[in-house]
Design a protein around this motif. Structure first.
Motif, PDB file in Angstrom:
ATOM      1  N   THR A  71       0.833  -1.208   0.000  1.00 48.89           N
ATOM      2  CA  THR A  71       0.000   0.000   0.000  1.00 48.89           C
ATOM      3  C   THR A  71       0.859   1.246   0.000  1.00 48.89           C
ATOM      4  O   THR A  71       0.596   2.199  -0.750  1.00 48.89           O
ATOM      5  CB  THR A  71      -0.927   0.003   1.230  1.00 48.89           C
ATOM      6  N   ARG A  72       1.904   1.266   0.830  1.00 52.07           N
ATOM      7  CA  ARG A  72       2.803   2.423   0.862  1.00 52.07           C
ATOM      8  C   ARG A  72       3.519   2.596  -0.477  1.00 52.07           C
ATOM      9  O   ARG A  72       3.643   3.712  -0.993  1.00 52.07           O
ATOM     10  CB  ARG A  72       3.813   2.269   1.991  1.00 52.07           C
ATOM     11  N   GLN A  73       3.997   1.485  -1.034  1.00 52.50           N
ATOM     12  CA  GLN A  73       4.718   1.566  -2.302  1.00 52.50           C
ATOM     13  C   GLN A  73       3.820   2.041  -3.428  1.00 52.50           C
ATOM     14  O   GLN A  73       4.217   2.855  -4.273  1.00 52.50           O
ATOM     15  CB  GLN A  73       5.308   0.198  -2.656  1.00 52.50           C
ATOM     16  N   SER A  74       2.595   1.551  -3.452  1.00 53.93           N
ATOM     17  CA  SER A  74       1.648   1.964  -4.486  1.00 53.93           C
ATOM     18  C   SER A  74       1.300   3.438  -4.350  1.00 53.93           C
ATOM     19  O   SER A  74       1.214   4.162  -5.347  1.00 53.93           O
ATOM     20  CB  SER A  74       0.382   1.108  -4.398  1.00 53.93           C
ATOM     21  N   THR A  75       1.093   3.899  -3.124  1.00 52.46           N
ATOM     22  CA  THR A  75       0.778   5.303  -2.886  1.00 52.46           C
ATOM     23  C   THR A  75       1.936   6.199  -3.307  1.00 52.46           C
ATOM     24  O   THR A  75       1.744   7.239  -3.954  1.00 52.46           O
ATOM     25  CB  THR A  75       0.454   5.535  -1.404  1.00 52.46           C
ATOM     26  N   LEU A  76       3.159   5.801  -2.965  1.00 59.02           N
ATOM     27  CA  LEU A  76       4.345   6.574  -3.337  1.00 59.02           C
ATOM     28  C   LEU A  76       4.522   6.616  -4.846  1.00 59.02           C
ATOM     29  O   LEU A  76       4.788   7.673  -5.429  1.00 59.02           O
ATOM     30  CB  LEU A  76       5.581   5.965  -2.672  1.00 59.02           C
ATOM     31  N   ALA A  77       4.380   5.473  -5.497  1.00 56.80           N
ATOM     32  CA  ALA A  77       4.538   5.424  -6.952  1.00 56.80           C
ATOM     33  C   ALA A  77       3.466   6.263  -7.646  1.00 56.80           C
ATOM     34  O   ALA A  77       3.739   6.935  -8.642  1.00 56.80           O
ATOM     35  CB  ALA A  77       4.470   3.976  -7.441  1.00 56.80           C
ATOM     36  N   GLY A  78       2.242   6.233  -7.109  1.00 57.54           N
ATOM     37  CA  GLY A  78       1.188   7.067  -7.678  1.00 57.54           C
ATOM     38  C   GLY A  78       1.490   8.549  -7.539  1.00 57.54           C
ATOM     39  O   GLY A  78       1.168   9.356  -8.415  1.00 57.54           O
ATOM     40  N   SER A  79       2.135   8.910  -6.419  1.00 50.46           N
ATOM     41  CA  SER A  79       2.503  10.306  -6.205  1.00 50.46           C
ATOM     42  C   SER A  79       3.571  10.753  -7.198  1.00 50.46           C
ATOM     43  O   SER A  79       3.492  11.836  -7.782  1.00 50.46           O
ATOM     44  CB  SER A  79       3.003  10.490  -4.762  1.00 50.46           C
ATOM     45  N   VAL A  80       4.580   9.910  -7.401  1.00 47.01           N
ATOM     46  CA  VAL A  80       5.633  10.227  -8.373  1.00 47.01           C
ATOM     47  C   VAL A  80       5.051  10.317  -9.777  1.00 47.01           C
ATOM     48  O   VAL A  80       5.401  11.212 -10.568  1.00 47.01           O
ATOM     49  CB  VAL A  80       6.746   9.165  -8.315  1.00 47.01           C
ATOM     50  N   LYS A  81       4.171   9.393 -10.103  1.00 49.65           N
ATOM     51  CA  LYS A  81       3.524   9.417 -11.415  1.00 49.65           C
ATOM     52  C   LYS A  81       2.757  10.716 -11.617  1.00 49.65           C
ATOM     53  O   LYS A  81       2.831  11.343 -12.692  1.00 49.65           O
ATOM     54  CB  LYS A  81       2.563   8.228 -11.534  1.00 49.65           C
ATOM     55  N   ALA A  82       2.025  11.159 -10.603  1.00 46.47           N
ATOM     56  CA  ALA A  82       1.245  12.386 -10.718  1.00 46.47           C
ATOM     57  C   ALA A  82       2.147  13.582 -11.003  1.00 46.47           C
ATOM     58  O   ALA A  82       1.813  14.447 -11.825  1.00 46.47           O
ATOM     59  CB  ALA A  82       0.439  12.620  -9.439  1.00 46.47           C
ATOM     60  N   ALA A  83       3.306  13.640 -10.331  1.00 48.70           N
ATOM     61  CA  ALA A  83       4.243  14.747 -10.559  1.00 48.70           C
ATOM     62  C   ALA A  83       4.792  14.710 -11.977  1.00 48.70           C
ATOM     63  O   ALA A  83       4.832  15.735 -12.677  1.00 48.70           O
ATOM     64  CB  ALA A  83       5.377  14.693  -9.543  1.00 48.70           C
ATOM     65  N   ASP A  84       5.213  13.531 -12.422  1.00 51.34           N
ATOM     66  CA  ASP A  84       5.825  13.413 -13.747  1.00 51.34           C
ATOM     67  C   ASP A  84       4.816  13.685 -14.858  1.00 51.34           C
ATOM     68  O   ASP A  84       5.132  14.368 -15.843  1.00 51.34           O
ATOM     69  CB  ASP A  84       6.429  12.017 -13.925  1.00 51.34           C
ATOM     70  N   VAL A  85       3.621  13.139 -14.726  1.00 53.14           N
ATOM     71  CA  VAL A  85       2.599  13.332 -15.763  1.00 53.14           C
ATOM     72  C   VAL A  85       2.177  14.799 -15.836  1.00 53.14           C
ATOM     73  O   VAL A  85       2.023  15.361 -16.924  1.00 53.14           O
ATOM     74  CB  VAL A  85       1.387  12.426 -15.489  1.00 53.14           C
ATOM     75  N   THR A  86       2.000  15.427 -14.676  1.00 56.75           N
ATOM     76  CA  THR A  86       1.601  16.837 -14.660  1.00 56.75           C
ATOM     77  C   THR A  86       2.653  17.705 -15.334  1.00 56.75           C
ATOM     78  O   THR A  86       2.335  18.557 -16.180  1.00 56.75           O
ATOM     79  CB  THR A  86       1.389  17.312 -13.211  1.00 56.75           C
ATOM     80  N   ARG A  87       3.911  17.504 -14.971  1.00 59.16           N
ATOM     81  CA  ARG A  87       4.988  18.302 -15.588  1.00 59.16           C
ATOM     82  C   ARG A  87       5.061  18.043 -17.085  1.00 59.16           C
ATOM     83  O   ARG A  87       5.227  18.977 -17.880  1.00 59.16           O
ATOM     84  CB  ARG A  87       6.317  17.952 -14.934  1.00 59.16           C
TER      85      ARG A  87
END
Length: 646
Positions: A71-87
């Motif tokens: 759960t922690r890993q999935s949440t962290l990866a989703g956060s990184v994805k959100a930053a990269d996709v937004t940029r």
């Protein structure tokens, strides 16, 4: 009877299992729901002479199927994805602002310079002059338009940041409220599965905007931290965050600040990790700044080079040329202050900027930090390169084609200044005039070969370095194929012999010390003894187009990182394209990683309809069998009653 109790317990347990499986099925599409399982255990048997006799089954708890690590890993990866996709998405928008082809800014600059070819061919043709001025105005308009598009993107970005910060504050308050509910019921010995699912989902949603670190407390609450160690949620209290300006008050930059106990703490964006806000801040404070500086550098370099060259010409009335474009006026009311002091500065120093050499411009902001009233370091923000300075020794200090000076006051130790030389150049540029006759295309200087020359010497180029030039002509008299004397030698009675090399410039400034002025002459061929060449003021400006040719020659002048002026726009697009491609690749990679980790998480926590359907059949059969046990117990009891009645 024991058999009846066993049947009742089994019936109740399997009924609860059926209910739980049904609950799983009904929540198969519920976001954040974790599959639940009934945990059963054997009721402790009773000892008899024949051994222990079982008393059936009981339900221990309803377990939430969850792997904390996944759960922690999935949440962290989703956060990184959100930053990269937004940029990546915003970089694509920025790249789209700079149009290529005939409608782009690069084509407009080329057309402007090429328009002077017609003027060079017919310097008295007012139509050709009008076309050239029209091209100048169109180039200025496209530069302003590009700047306006960047400003519009900046405005939309600011609105997005404000909305996302408000969403984070709302979600953080919801986490605090759920914490309160969990803490209240934490002492009953059973896990509040639905509340825990709700809190985990809220945490996942927050991490879509900003990366958090969660630390569980003993009372069942969850504390969330952002920016490394700043508490967003502590137990039942949430701390609001806000968008603030940076320490220099730069309106094109934003920071995240968190308020606690009446104090505001500004967070370093590099510590925010993932999340859409992190992606937006990185785009705004780095990518958009570079795009703005690239456009501003091109605008300032082209306009300054054109202005400087135009001033070296004469118009149809023989007057010196003026500015084609509005000149850069650093620090005036119509441009953002390019040397902003930090809000915590204690000194009184004020910095000023001026242009030294447009060909050395680097598309960057600069930060000066003083270690005394005159010394310190300059950091070029685009690449982090650090240089030292000492205004006590060198004033102004020159860096990347810019002169930095201290016109008033004295900085204190630790004072910092942000220099933004290019951020608004494109937004304020306009054409300076529109009178065709005032277009200065004639050179103020002309050269003529001696009428008695017998050698093969020819003029290659003659350009003015200042305007006006000296009224006294300078005559070069060749004493051999490799030497000459000048009529402006300090001691004409004993003239100094100058070395002649074909193709090497002969400067009008004598001796040739910086800054050069007057003119620059290039001759080719081999002169004979007694050959002469005279350079002096142009007596026929209406028939001359030397300055038009010089303006055309700007096309090939090294200007942008060593590239020609006409390649400046292509370089701009190339640099933004590299950033966009790199960001797109990063977004692709992080999206794949996030999807894989979410798949792993849902494999544990998600609802599988086939699996639940199988469990329904299993629990249904167990329920029916339990009912049969009760039925048998009832039959046995009835038989016993009938026997006793006899």
């Amino acid at each position: 009877m024991g058999i009846l109790n066993i049947g009742v317990r089994a019936l109740q347990a399997n009924q609860l299992a059926l209910q739980t499986a049904g609950n799983n099925i009904s929540n198969v599409n519920t976001v954040g729901y974790s599959r639940q399982s009934v945990i059963m255990e054997t009721v402790e048997g009773q000892f008899t002479g024949a051994g222990y006799i079982g008393y059936g089954v009981s339900v221990v708890t309803i377990q939430r199927n969850l792997n904390e690590f996944l759960t922690r890993q999935s949440t962290l990866a989703g956060s990184v994805k959100a930053a990269d996709v937004t940029r990546s998405e915003y970089l694509k928008q920025l790249e789209g602002l700079f149009e290529g082809g005939s409608g782009g800014l690069g084509a407009s600059v080329n057309e402007m310079l090429n328009a002077f070819a017609d003027v060079a061919s017919a310097p008295t043709d007012l139509t050709a002059r009008t076309v050239a001025l029209t091209r100048v105005d169109e180039a200025a308009a496209r530069m302003r338009s590009s700047s306006l598009k960047i400003d519009d993107l900046q405005q939309g970005l600011a609105q997005a940041l404000t909305q996302k910060v408000a969403t984070i504050n709302t979600l953080a308050q919801s986490v605090a409220e759920v914490n309160h509910e969990i803490i209240k019921i934490n002492g009953n010995g059973q896990s509040p599965n639905d509340l825990l699912d709700r809190r985990d989902q809220l945490v996942r949603e927050i991490n879509q905007y900003v990366q958090t670190t969660g630390i569980a407390s003993q009372d069942g609450g969850l504390n969330l931290f952002i920016g490394g160690s700043q508490a967003l949620v502590l137990g039942v209290q949430s701390t609001p965050i806000a968008i603030v300006a940076d320490e220099f008050g730069d309106i094109t930059k934003s920071k995240i600040a968190i308020s606690r106990n009446g104090q505001s703490f500004t967070l370093d964006e590099n510590t925010l990790g993932g999340g859409e806000i992190s992606g937006l801040l990185r785009f705004q404070n780095t990518d958009l700044t570079e795009g703005r500086n690239l456009l501003g550098r091109m605008t300032l370099a082209v306009s300054t080079a054109m202005n400087d060259q135009h001033k070296l010409g004469l118009d149809l009335n023989g007057a010196a040329g003026g500015n084609l474009f509005t000149p850069a006026t650093f620090g005036t009311s119509n441009i953002r202050i390019p040397a902003a002091p930090a809000t915590l500065n204690t000194g009184t120093g004020a910095l000023a900027l001026a242009i030294a050499d447009v060909s050395k411009f680097v598309a960057s902001d600069y930060m000066l930090q003083f270690t005394s009233g005159t010394t310190g370091s300059i950091t070029r923000r685009s690449d982090g390169k650090v240089s030292t300075f000492d205004f006590g020794t060198t004033n102004p200090v020159t860096i990347d084609g810019l002169n930095i000076s201290i016109p008033s006051g004295t900085p204190a130790n630790g004072d910092r200044y942000l220099l933004k030389p290019f951020s608004t150049s494109a937004g304020t540029i306009t054409s300076a005039f529109s009178t065709p006759a005032a277009l200065a295309v004639a050179s103020p200087v002309s050269g003529r070969m001696g009428t008695g020359n017998t050698g093969s010497m020819q003029q290659t180029s003659l350009v003015a370095r200042s305007n006006p030039v000296s009224a006294t002509p300078v005559t070069l008299t060749f004493t051999s194929p490799t030497s000459y004397t000048r009529s402006d030698d300090p001691t004409p009675a004993t003239p100094f012999s100058h070395t002649y090399t074909a193709g090497q410039a002969i400067e009008g400034t004598y001796p040739a010390t910086a800054p050069l002025s007057e003119w620059s002459l290039v001759l080719q061929g081999s002169p004979k003894l007694g050959d002469t060449f005279t350079v002096g003021p142009n007596q026929y400006p209406k028939l001359n187009a030397g300055n038009a040719s010089a303006m055309m020659a700007l096309r090939d002048k090294p200007m942008f990182d060593g590239s020609a002026l006409t390649d400046g726009y292509a370089g701009l697009i190339s640099q933004l394209g590299i950033r966009t491609q790199s960001a797109a690749y990063a977004a692709q990679v992080s999206t794949t990683i996030a999807a894989n980790l979410e798949t792993n998480r849902t494999a544990v926590s998600g609802v599988n309809l086939d699996e639940e359907a199988g469990k329904l059949i299993q629990y249904q059969q167990a329920y029916q069998a339990s009912a049969k046990v009760i039925q048998i117990a009832q039959s046995v009891f009835d038989t016993l009653i009938q026997t006793m009645a006899r």
